[in-house]
Design an enzyme around this catalytic site. Structure first.
Site, short mmCIF file in Angstrom:
data_model
loop_
_atom_site.label_atom_id
_atom_site.label_comp_id
_atom_site.label_asym_id
_atom_site.label_seq_id
_atom_site.Cartn_x
_atom_site.Cartn_y
_atom_site.Cartn_z
N ASN A 104 0.83 -1.20 0.00
CA ASN A 104 0.00 0.00 0.00
C ASN A 104 0.86 1.25 0.00
O ASN A 104 2.00 1.25 0.49
CB ASN A 104 -0.93 0.00 1.22
CG ASN A 104 -1.87 -1.19 1.21
OD1 ASN A 104 -2.11 -1.78 0.16
ND2 ASN A 104 -2.37 -1.57 2.37
N HIS A 121 5.84 -0.46 -2.63
CA HIS A 121 5.43 0.36 -3.79
C HIS A 121 5.54 1.85 -3.51
O HIS A 121 4.95 2.66 -4.22
CB HIS A 121 4.00 -0.03 -4.22
CG HIS A 121 3.91 -1.44 -4.70
ND1 HIS A 121 2.75 -2.16 -4.68
CD2 HIS A 121 4.86 -2.26 -5.21
CE1 HIS A 121 2.98 -3.38 -5.17
NE2 HIS A 121 4.26 -3.47 -5.49
N CYS A 129 10.11 16.71 -6.92
CA CYS A 129 10.41 17.31 -8.23
C CYS A 129 11.37 16.40 -9.00
O CYS A 129 12.41 16.00 -8.48
CB CYS A 129 11.05 18.69 -8.04
SG CYS A 129 11.64 19.41 -9.59
N GLU A 221 -11.60 -12.65 0.15
CA GLU A 221 -11.89 -13.61 -0.93
C GLU A 221 -10.69 -14.53 -1.13
O GLU A 221 -9.66 -14.33 -0.49
CB GLU A 221 -12.16 -12.86 -2.25
CG GLU A 221 -13.38 -11.96 -2.25
CD GLU A 221 -13.27 -10.86 -3.31
OE1 GLU A 221 -14.01 -10.94 -4.30
OE2 GLU A 221 -12.43 -9.96 -3.14
N1 APR Z 1 -10.46 -7.28 4.67
C1 APR Z 1 -9.65 -8.19 4.09
N2 APR Z 1 -9.50 -8.32 2.74
C2 APR Z 1 -10.21 -7.47 1.98
C3 APR Z 1 -11.08 -6.48 2.50
C4 APR Z 1 -11.18 -6.41 3.91
N3 APR Z 1 -12.00 -5.50 4.51
N4 APR Z 1 -11.65 -5.80 1.46
C5 APR Z 1 -11.13 -6.33 0.34
N5 APR Z 1 -10.29 -7.34 0.63
C6 APR Z 1 -9.48 -8.15 -0.25
C7 APR Z 1 -10.07 -8.37 -1.63
O1 APR Z 1 -10.84 -9.57 -1.61
C8 APR Z 1 -8.82 -8.54 -2.51
O2 APR Z 1 -8.44 -9.90 -2.63
O3 APR Z 1 -8.27 -7.42 -0.48
C9 APR Z 1 -7.72 -7.80 -1.74
C10 APR Z 1 -7.24 -6.54 -2.43
O4 APR Z 1 -6.65 -6.95 -3.64
P1 APR Z 1 -6.14 -5.84 -4.66
O5 APR Z 1 -7.19 -4.81 -4.85
O6 APR Z 1 -5.59 -6.59 -5.86
O7 APR Z 1 -4.96 -5.12 -3.90
P2 APR Z 1 -3.45 -5.60 -3.73
O8 APR Z 1 -3.37 -7.07 -3.61
O9 APR Z 1 -2.88 -4.77 -2.65
O10 APR Z 1 -2.80 -5.13 -5.13
C11 APR Z 1 -1.40 -5.23 -5.25
O11 APR Z 1 -1.51 -4.05 -7.35
O12 APR Z 1 -2.42 -2.32 -8.53
C12 APR Z 1 -1.29 -2.72 -7.86
O13 APR Z 1 0.32 -1.38 -6.84
C13 APR Z 1 -1.00 -1.82 -6.70
O14 APR Z 1 -0.17 -2.38 -4.53
C14 APR Z 1 -1.14 -2.72 -5.49
C15 APR Z 1 -0.88 -4.10 -6.08
#
Ligand code: APR
Length: 250
Positions: A104, A121, A129, A221
């Protein structure tokens, strides 16, 4: 909502000597920050090739700065840590967690009180700048953005960018090395709120697993690495992590 926390997991956490957390956007969802994938994901509305890709940013930064103005900044400026962020900070304070490795860029682990955080990230809380490296806070960058679009450095008029890793950019090798070191040292890795589909970040849980660590996945999920996990708890980070803390106290 109460989730089933296996007694064996609590015993394993108590017995562990070096627990590391690996977090994704899901831990910030309950802080009001949308995730990238899954229902309501940011990338459904904002094409990452336009809004989060280095080549496009250098060619036409207006997509990113519109996204910053309309989404990133408004969501982050008032966001506080979720119960999940606070629980990980409490685990660190209680000696049950050594480090958070996060994908994050919202800085909310630090706001929650976590002191050992590896930001794979980068962070959107620092804008700099590209010409003279002058750094600005997110608030200052927003006010510069209000004066001139796209925003320019008030020292040298150079173009600004966030201190994040865009798609198409390599991760900072020093940061990646720290993450690999932590993953190699840990005997338990708690994955919280990540779909585990983006590499090289998603290598980190695999490194820990290959070194014999217990892999725990806490996610709403299924994830890309469920088949590697010793424990899978499907639920919200803000429900599950406080329950784990409660069980550790008993
Ligand atoms: N508690 C636990 N899990 C959750 C919750 C919650 N309240 N809400 C959503 N999720 C889960 C979703 O089911 C999903 O599997 O969190 C996950 C988020 O997945 P992504 O949106 O793919 O995020 P992330 O895995 O951090 O993405 C990785 O991708 O786009 C790039 O740089 C960006 O750091 C990011 C990287």
């Amino acid at each position: 909502m109460m989730n089933e926390i296996p007694e064996k997991l609590i015993t394993a956490i108590k017995k562990s000597r070096y627990v590391v957390a690996f977090t994704g956007a899901g831990i910030s969802a309950e802080a009001g920050i949308p995730t990238y994938r899954g229902e309501g994901g940011l990338w459904d509305k904002y094409d990452p090739n336009l809004y989060a890709n280095i080549d496009y940013f250098l060619q036409d930064p207006s997509y990113y700065w519109n996204f910053f103005r309309e989404v990133r900044y408004p969501l982050l400026k008032n966001a506080g840590p979720s119960q999940g962020h606070l629980a990980l900070a409490e685990m660190e304070a209680g000696g049950n967690l050594k480090t958070v490795i996060t994908q994050n860029i919202d800085g909310l682990h630090q706001v929650a009180g976590s002191s050992s955080v590896v930001e794979l990230h980068g962070t959107t809380r620092i804008i700099f700048c590209m010409n003279c490296s002058q750094e600005y806070t997110m608030d200052k960058a927003f006010s510069l953005l209000m004066e001139e679009f796209p925003p320019r450095c008030s020292k040298c008029r150079g173009r600004l960018r966030p201190a994040v890793i865009f798609f198409g950019e390599s991760l900072d090798p020093h940061v990646l090395r720290s993450a690999y070191e932590e993953a190699g040292k840990c005997d338990m890795l708690l994955v919280v709120g990540s779909s585990l589909v983006v590499y090289p970040a998603a290598e980190i849980p695999l490194v820990a697993r290959q070194k014999g660590a217990t892999l725990v996945i806490i996610n709403k999920e299924k994830t890309g690495l469920d088949h590697e996990a010793d424990f899978i708890i499907q639920g919200k980070a803000g429900d599950v992590l406080p329950q784990i803390i409660q069980s550790l106290r008993e």
